[in-house]
Design an enzyme around this catalytic site. Sequence first.
Site, PDB file in Angstrom:
ATOM      1  CG  ASP A 256      -1.967  -1.070   1.203  1.00  0.00           C
ATOM      2  OD1 ASP A 256      -2.353  -1.451   0.075  1.00  0.00           O
ATOM      3  OD2 ASP A 256      -2.391  -1.533   2.274  1.00  0.00           O
ATOM      4  CE1 TYR A 323       2.249  -7.400   3.482  1.00  0.00           C
ATOM      5  CE2 TYR A 323       2.001  -9.699   4.145  1.00  0.00           C
ATOM      6  CZ  TYR A 323       1.915  -8.709   3.176  1.00  0.00           C
ATOM      7  OH  TYR A 323       1.505  -9.033   1.917  1.00  0.00           O
ATOM      8  CE1 TYR A 395      -6.248  -6.204  -1.175  1.00  0.00           C
ATOM      9  CE2 TYR A 395      -7.631  -8.166  -1.148  1.00  0.00           C
ATOM     10  CZ  TYR A 395      -7.063  -7.114  -1.839  1.00  0.00           C
ATOM     11  OH  TYR A 395      -7.307  -6.963  -3.172  1.00  0.00           O
TER      12      TYR A 395
END
Length: 431
Positions: A256, A323, A395
């Site tokens: 993002d 992440y 996501y």
Amino acid sequence: MSEDHIDWGYLERKAWEVLKKYPLCDRCLGRLFARLGHGLSNKDRGRAIKTSLIMTLHKMIIEGAPQSIFTDVAPNIGGPASGLYRKLTGQDLEERTCAICGGRLETFIEEAVERAIPLIKAYGVKRFIVGARVSPPILEREERIKEEYKLEHGESIRAEIRREIGKLIQERIDAVAEFERPEATILVEFPSGAVWIQVNSLLLRGRYWKLGRMISQAYWPTPEGPKYFSIEQALWPLLKLTGGERVILHASGREDVDARMLGTGRPMVVEVKVPRRRDIPLQEMEETINKSNRWVKIALEGYATRQDITLYKSEEARKEKTYKALIAVEGGVAEEELRKIEEELTGRVIMQRTPTRVLHRRPDILRRRRVLETSCKTLTKTLAECLITAEGGLYVKELISGDNGRTTPSFSEILGRGAECVELDVVAVKL
Ligand SMILES: [Zn+2]
């Protein structure tokens, strides 16, 4: 004397048959026998066959055959026949124009080479291929003659043009005609004489790091200027170095705009369109880009191919990503609750409907992605930090918030109260 009784070879006989009907220049005659002999040019072949034919016919005339056996075919043989023709008839030979190339092939090749060389030099090309377009009536005439006389050892005029031009360019400048990773295609058109160059992109393989947030991958212009600083913009110094027209980033997936890309960096192929210089050391390109801005760093690992781009794109979905998420939990979170999240999510397949935030540009579909590992710790009463390794395409923000039940299971669902991703970094992309 009937021709059936003449003791002559295949080449002379075939050539005599063809030349009785069609005038042919040395190249076009030689090309009809191009696959006989090796390391010869078609011009050499044509000239040799014509010479041998003239000598054979002369011998027959000496032995009593009528002169017409030679004089009828001489105008179609052209130049090499002029000496004997004058000797026998006392007249100058009027040559006929080549039935295939119109007598233009020889000068065409020379002129095309002279036009191609400045183009190759202007773009600093070292490896090139030649492509040829030949007007269809010429190709048809050639095919017709080959069929009419059952000539099975010929090659096409297109092949000859490509090879001869490639060979001559290679002899005259420091560049090679090579099919392996060509940097440009020289396109020539026969008989118009048009020559142009198609320069292949310079493709560089490497990785990028995004040290700040609100940086997009692609250049994102708006009337008021770029919406965000972008990785592509960070690569713009390459245009100055290479004289290229455009830089395009082909990355293996994307994060993002507000997520940083840290750790391993993200694999990418950088494409410079229509470069004028290619011989710049990778290190120099890398350093120039890295010095030119604070937020985007790159490493260049080598040169890439088109197949690499396809590979990067196609494998994207299957690649593991790790992440690091900073998570805020309503009313605070306890260590035991984080253990529960780790236990419940590790190895779990997450069902995600397209996130609300991207629904305006993506179709509403259900996607399944596995979480491979989660490891969390509390930072303050309400903040936790988690390392999440998952299949590509998960996501992560929605894995945390639950997106009003559109993603399940989620941090919010397991905790039974609101959780939100405050900051997100990608720390590893496996390739
Ligand atoms: Zn010709």
